[in-house]
Design an enzyme around this catalytic site. Structure first.
Site, PDB file in Angstrom:
ATOM      1  N   LYS A   1      22.561  21.576  37.940  1.00 59.71           N
ATOM      2  CA  LYS A   1      23.888  21.959  37.457  1.00 59.71           C
ATOM      3  C   LYS A   1      24.919  22.007  38.571  1.00 59.71           C
ATOM      4  CE  LYS A   1      23.117  24.570  33.213  1.00 59.71           C
ATOM      5  NZ  LYS A   1      23.456  25.828  32.520  1.00 59.71           N
TER       6      LYS A   1
ATOM      7  N   LYS B   1      16.972  13.344  25.464  1.00 63.01           N
ATOM      8  CA  LYS B   1      17.083  14.479  24.566  1.00 63.01           C
ATOM      9  C   LYS B   1      18.368  14.388  23.730  1.00 63.01           C
ATOM     10  CE  LYS B   1      16.709  19.330  25.292  1.00 63.01           C
ATOM     11  NZ  LYS B   1      16.525  20.487  26.147  1.00 63.01           N
TER      12      LYS B   1
ATOM     13  N   LYS C   1      24.580  17.632  22.788  1.00 59.24           N
ATOM     14  CA  LYS C   1      25.964  17.731  22.316  1.00 59.24           C
ATOM     15  C   LYS C   1      26.916  17.059  23.293  1.00 59.24           C
ATOM     16  CE  LYS C   1      27.417  21.697  24.752  1.00 59.24           C
ATOM     17  NZ  LYS C   1      26.673  22.782  25.253  1.00 59.24           N
TER      18      LYS C   1
END
Ligand code: TRP
Length: 339
Positions: A118, A201, A204
């Site tokens: 991240k 995966k 969104k």
């Protein structure tokens, strides 16, 4: 000291970061609902404090938190059977997180792959909260002495850290206070992949909306996305091992199995030999049948945010009733005067 046996208690957290997909539904919400009513106490938390480790627009955060709550209820979560609340309403999470900041070691935190992913190349510019994220997560779990934590594969390392923190705390203070939590990792068979690429995966944040089914999609959109999902030209095999090397076929079969509450083996027996031209309409009907009522109910619930806020406030006060004595005892163990 004698080994303490902790009563089983399920806890899990999910980030209100907006945009719920079929992946969230099958991987978290439906799973959480299935665990409720098994006689074990279930506590589910919308981790708004984790969400702000990267900047969030305040109005969007409020909306996402309420929408997630609506999603849970629309999926069948019963707020009288499970405790459902948002993290920031129960201050004990952050209070215990501070203690854990003082237990966890810099070296442990630096090894966390999610932080590295991240923070990316610009780790110097990441928030301190993002670095400390796993210690707050350990506090979320251990403030309830939770014994079982259903999560996705990507959270395994954070759960190992939670165990390390519990063990070190117990050792440092010579107590058997925090339980060593069991991860309940979602199997690869239930992981929902992109409809455009079976090796990625469902997300969104994928630029293509056709890659995912959103929990807010209407019946026509759901059916269209399934009709257009990527497949291969072969008919479906009648045994699971025939799905090897066919990630898109495997994904559609997994989704069918999960939505119909069947094992993949049973589905293969029924659909083996069918072409996708015949299987896709079956899957589309099933998905519309299961998901359209959820999106309808979510939309209805979102019209009255007062009701949602009352459910969250009630959940928070029940959560606090469990968390407060555990924090109190922790403070006592650590040596805080007044505790
Ligand atoms: N880190 C988890 C995720 O991104 C969310 C989370 C926060 C969580 N606290 C938790 C999950 C405690 C389980 C238990 O998915």
């Amino acid at each position: 000291m004698a080994e303490v046996v902790h009563t089983p208690r399920v806890f899990s957290g999910i980030q209100p970061s907006g945009g719920l997909t079929l992946g969230n539904y099958l991987g978290a919400m439906k799973r959480f609902v299935d665990m409720q009513g098994s006689g074990i106490e279930t506590i589910y938390c919308m981790v708004d404090l984790h969400a702000i480790t990267v900047w969030q627009d305040p109005d969007k955060l409020r909306h996402a938190t309420r929408e997630l709550c609506a999603g849970f209820i629309a999926s069948g979560l019963d707020p009288s059977k499970s405790i459902l609340f948002n993290q920031s309403q129960v201050a004990e999470h952050t209070q215990l997180a501070w203690i854990f900041n003082c237990v966890a070691r810099m070296g442990w935190m630096k090894r966390m792959t999610q932080f590295k992913d991240k923070a990316g190349k610009n780790a110097e510019n990441a928030s301190l909260g993002l670095f400390g994220y796993p210690a707050l997560m350990a506090a979320d779990i251990l403030i309830y002495h939770a014994t079982h934590v259903p999560v996705g594969e990507d959270q395994k390392q954070h759960l190992e850290l939670t165990r390390d923190i519990a063990i070190k705390f117990n050792n440092d203070f010579g107590v058997e206070f925090f339980p060593v939590t069991e991860p309940v990792i979602e199997g690869a068979a239930t992981r929902v992949m992109s409809l455009r690429d079976g090796s990625k995966k469902m997300s969104k944040s994928d630029p293509s909306d056709m890659s995912r089914i959103n929990l807010t999609d209407d019946a026509d959109t759901i059916a269209k996305k399934i009709r257009k999902a990527k497949t291969d030209p072969e008919p479906l095999p009648s045994e699971v091992k025939g799905l090897e090397g066919r990630p898109e076929a495997r994904n559609l079969v997994n989704i069918y199995a999960a939505l119909s509450d069947q094992g993949v083996d049973d589905v293969m027996r029924d659909v083996g030999g069918k072409q996708f031209g015949a299987f896709k309409p079956m899957l589309a009907d099933l998905a519309v049948d299961k998901l359209a009522p959820i999106s309808g109910e979510m939309a209805r619930l979102m019209q009255d945010t007062g009701e949602i806020d009352r459910i969250l406030a009630d959940g928070a006060s029940r959560a606090r009733a469990i968390a407060a004595p555990i924090l109190q005892k922790t403070y006592e163990i650590v040596g805080m005067v007044g505790a």
